[in-house]
Design a protein around this motif. Structure first.
Motif, mmCIF file in Angstrom:
data_model
loop_
_atom_site.group_PDB
_atom_site.id
_atom_site.type_symbol
_atom_site.label_atom_id
_atom_site.label_comp_id
_atom_site.label_asym_id
_atom_site.label_seq_id
_atom_site.Cartn_x
_atom_site.Cartn_y
_atom_site.Cartn_z
ATOM 1 N N TYR A 2 3.831 -4.069 2.829
ATOM 2 C CA TYR A 2 3.679 -4.071 4.283
ATOM 3 C C TYR A 2 4.637 -3.084 4.941
ATOM 4 O O TYR A 2 4.240 -2.309 5.822
ATOM 5 C CB TYR A 2 3.899 -5.482 4.827
ATOM 6 C CG TYR A 2 3.810 -5.555 6.330
ATOM 7 C CD1 TYR A 2 2.569 -5.577 6.968
ATOM 8 C CD2 TYR A 2 4.950 -5.570 7.116
ATOM 9 C CE1 TYR A 2 2.474 -5.620 8.346
ATOM 10 C CE2 TYR A 2 4.862 -5.611 8.496
ATOM 11 C CZ TYR A 2 3.635 -5.638 9.108
ATOM 12 O OH TYR A 2 3.544 -5.667 10.471
ATOM 13 N N HIS A 31 0.150 -2.866 -3.275
ATOM 14 C CA HIS A 31 -0.918 -3.799 -2.878
ATOM 15 C C HIS A 31 -1.599 -4.389 -4.100
ATOM 16 O O HIS A 31 -1.803 -3.718 -5.111
ATOM 17 C CB HIS A 31 -1.996 -3.086 -2.049
ATOM 18 C CG HIS A 31 -1.611 -2.810 -0.639
ATOM 19 N ND1 HIS A 31 -1.102 -3.750 0.218
ATOM 20 C CD2 HIS A 31 -1.683 -1.666 0.085
ATOM 21 C CE1 HIS A 31 -0.869 -3.207 1.380
ATOM 22 N NE2 HIS A 31 -1.207 -1.937 1.326
ATOM 23 N N ARG A 38 -6.571 -3.372 3.133
ATOM 24 C CA ARG A 38 -5.261 -2.710 3.206
ATOM 25 C C ARG A 38 -5.255 -1.437 2.360
ATOM 26 O O ARG A 38 -4.663 -0.438 2.746
ATOM 27 C CB ARG A 38 -4.153 -3.650 2.758
ATOM 28 C CG ARG A 38 -3.864 -4.735 3.758
ATOM 29 C CD ARG A 38 -2.684 -5.568 3.310
ATOM 30 N NE ARG A 38 -2.379 -6.550 4.306
ATOM 31 C CZ ARG A 38 -1.358 -6.450 5.161
ATOM 32 N NH1 ARG A 38 -0.572 -5.410 5.117
ATOM 33 N NH2 ARG A 38 -1.150 -7.398 6.042
#
Length: 125
Positions: A2, A31, A38
Motif C-alpha cells: 500500500y 501484492h 491493485r
C-alpha cells in the motif's frame, strides 16, 4: 504494498517517472496475486511512468498487460487509470503502438460497459 503504491502515485503526480516506476514495481512485487485491481492500477502506474519518460512502446506494452488483467474483471477505477494513460499518450497519437493500445482499450471499455451493473448495497435512510 500500500505504501509503495501511494509513493508511486505521488511521484507520478510530481512528474518524477523513475521514482514512480520504482515504487509501482515494488508494490506489484508485494501484492498478492489475487489482488487484481491493485495490480492493474500499479501496472498502469508503471506504464504512465514510461509515457512520462517518452518510452512510448514500453508504455503501450505495459498498458496492454493492464488491459489483459482488467479483462478478467469489472473495474471502473482501472478503466479510469487506463484513460489517464491514454491522454498522456496524445502527443504520440501517430505511433503504431499507441494506435494499437487505443484500439484494445476501446474494445475493453465497450466490454466493461456492456456488463450488467454491479449491485449496490442498500443504504438505510
Amino acid at each position: 504494498a500500500y505504501l509503495s503504491d501511494e509513493f508511486a502515485h505521488c511521484y507520478r503526480d510530481l512528474d518524477r517517472p523513475r521514482q514512480a516506476k520504482d515504487h509501482a514495481q515494488r508494490a506489484l512485487a508485494e501484492h498478492q496475486p489475487g489482488h487484481v485491481r491493485r495490480r492493474v492500477v500499479d501496472t498502469v502506474l508503471v506504464a504512465t511512468a514510461y509515457a512520462q519518460e517518452r518510452e512510448v512502446e514500453a508504455a503501450c506494452a505495459t498498458g496492454f498487460q493492464a488491459i489483459e488483467m482488467l479483462s478478467q474483471l469489472r473495474s471502473h477505477r482501472g478503466i479510469e487509470y487506463l484513460h489517464d494513460l491514454d491522454r498522456r499518450l496524445d502527443p504520440y497519437q501517430d505511433n503504431s503502438a499507441v494506435r494499437g493500445f487505443r484500439e484494445r482499450l476501446g474494445r475493453l471499455a465497450g466490454r466493461q460497459s456492456a456488463l450488467p451493473p454491479l449491485l449496490a448495497p442498500a443504504i438505510p435512510r
